[in-house]
Design an enzyme around this catalytic site. Sequence first.
Site, PDB file in Angstrom:
ATOM      1  N   HIS A  94     -43.987 -47.515  -2.230  1.00  0.00           N
ATOM      2  CA  HIS A  94     -45.320 -47.587  -2.831  1.00  0.00           C
ATOM      3  C   HIS A  94     -45.266 -48.591  -3.976  1.00  0.00           C
ATOM      4  O   HIS A  94     -44.326 -48.556  -4.782  1.00  0.00           O
ATOM      5  CB  HIS A  94     -45.749 -46.206  -3.334  1.00  0.00           C
ATOM      6  CG  HIS A  94     -47.119 -46.212  -3.912  1.00  0.00           C
ATOM      7  ND1 HIS A  94     -48.255 -46.288  -3.132  1.00  0.00           N
ATOM      8  CD2 HIS A  94     -47.550 -46.200  -5.193  1.00  0.00           C
ATOM      9  CE1 HIS A  94     -49.325 -46.304  -3.909  1.00  0.00           C
ATOM     10  NE2 HIS A  94     -48.921 -46.259  -5.163  1.00  0.00           N
ATOM     11  N   ASN A 123     -41.461 -55.856   4.358  1.00  0.00           N
ATOM     12  CA  ASN A 123     -40.433 -54.846   4.048  1.00  0.00           C
ATOM     13  C   ASN A 123     -39.651 -54.470   5.299  1.00  0.00           C
ATOM     14  O   ASN A 123     -38.433 -54.274   5.246  1.00  0.00           O
ATOM     15  CB  ASN A 123     -41.075 -53.613   3.418  1.00  0.00           C
ATOM     16  CG  ASN A 123     -41.309 -53.789   1.927  1.00  0.00           C
ATOM     17  OD1 ASN A 123     -40.357 -53.847   1.146  1.00  0.00           O
ATOM     18  ND2 ASN A 123     -42.560 -53.906   1.537  1.00  0.00           N
TER      19      ASN A 123
HETATM   20  C1  GAR Z   1     -46.104 -53.403   0.170  1.00  0.00           C
HETATM   21  O1  GAR Z   1     -46.350 -53.942  -1.099  1.00  0.00           O
HETATM   22  C2  GAR Z   1     -46.035 -51.891   0.095  1.00  0.00           C
HETATM   23  O2  GAR Z   1     -45.474 -51.418  -1.105  1.00  0.00           O
HETATM   24  C3  GAR Z   1     -47.485 -51.522   0.175  1.00  0.00           C
HETATM   25  O3  GAR Z   1     -48.045 -52.422   1.109  1.00  0.00           O
HETATM   26  C4  GAR Z   1     -47.287 -53.620   1.097  1.00  0.00           C
HETATM   27  C5  GAR Z   1     -46.854 -53.889   2.517  1.00  0.00           C
HETATM   28  O4  GAR Z   1     -46.294 -55.168   2.640  1.00  0.00           O
HETATM   29  N1  GAR Z   1     -47.634 -50.169   0.595  1.00  0.00           N
HETATM   30  C6  GAR Z   1     -48.622 -49.390   0.211  1.00  0.00           C
HETATM   31  O5  GAR Z   1     -49.517 -49.762  -0.518  1.00  0.00           O
HETATM   32  C7  GAR Z   1     -48.557 -47.981   0.752  1.00  0.00           C
HETATM   33  N2  GAR Z   1     -49.440 -47.128   0.034  1.00  0.00           N
HETATM   34  P1  GAR Z   1     -45.441 -55.540   3.931  1.00  0.00           P
HETATM   35  O6  GAR Z   1     -46.289 -55.184   5.136  1.00  0.00           O
HETATM   36  O7  GAR Z   1     -45.242 -57.018   3.837  1.00  0.00           O
HETATM   37  O8  GAR Z   1     -44.158 -54.760   3.887  1.00  0.00           O
END
Ligand code: GAR
Length: 207
Positions: free
Chosen positions: A109, A14
């Site tokens: 989230h 992200n």
């Molecule tokens: C994403 O899916 C985000 O929505 C989730 O962790 C992942 C991070 O991916 N966040 C949570 O669960 C927060 N409670 P990334 O490091 O590749 O962006």
Amino acid sequence: MKNIVILISGRGSNMEAIVQACATEGWPARIAAVISNRPDAAGLQFAQARGIATAVVDHKGFADREAFDAELARAVHGFSPDVVVLAGFMRILTPGFVKQFEGRMLNVHPSLLPAFPGLGTHQRAIEAGCKVAGATVHFVTPELDHGPIIAQAAVAVLPGDTEETLAARVLSREHLLYPRAVRWLVEGLLRVDAGVVTQIKGEPQLL
Ligand code: GAR
């Protein structure tokens, strides 16, 4: 130019999407820093390769949440943030930390809040028999995963989905949703009335 500080804990996909959108869409903003609570977060390498300042505040080095958050706040303030973006930042933040950045700190989230706050969202959605799942970008408030909702993306839950297949489908939407929401905050396009967020130019808040 607004300063964006992004907090990560791992992969940082992200964060990558936001860095790329900021550059290609010419936001009136710069990524001032990427900060991780884990020294081995893969996303740090991407940021460094892009010439973005990085910092690590390792939660393991602190006696309690308050001490960690105090040091994290110091690190974040050091980059004079206008906007703080939690992008897969897997720490529960103390109210004292959140209050310092309230109104200018966002989180993504991987569920359609208020359903499934906390961990294990995809498995819980599958076990509940949900036919729709998704992701939510919201303002961060002291209560975990509960702040005013800025935008949501919905995806189908398909027969035979596993946690992994559903997570991948949701994540690909997060990469569109989150940069859009961050841009809105940077450009001052969000209004909050009694906990309800409106995009003042009428751009769709449902993807
Ligand atoms: C994403 O899916 C985000 O929505 C989730 O962790 C992942 C991070 O991916 N966040 C949570 O669960 C927060 N409670 P990334 O490091 O590749 O962006």
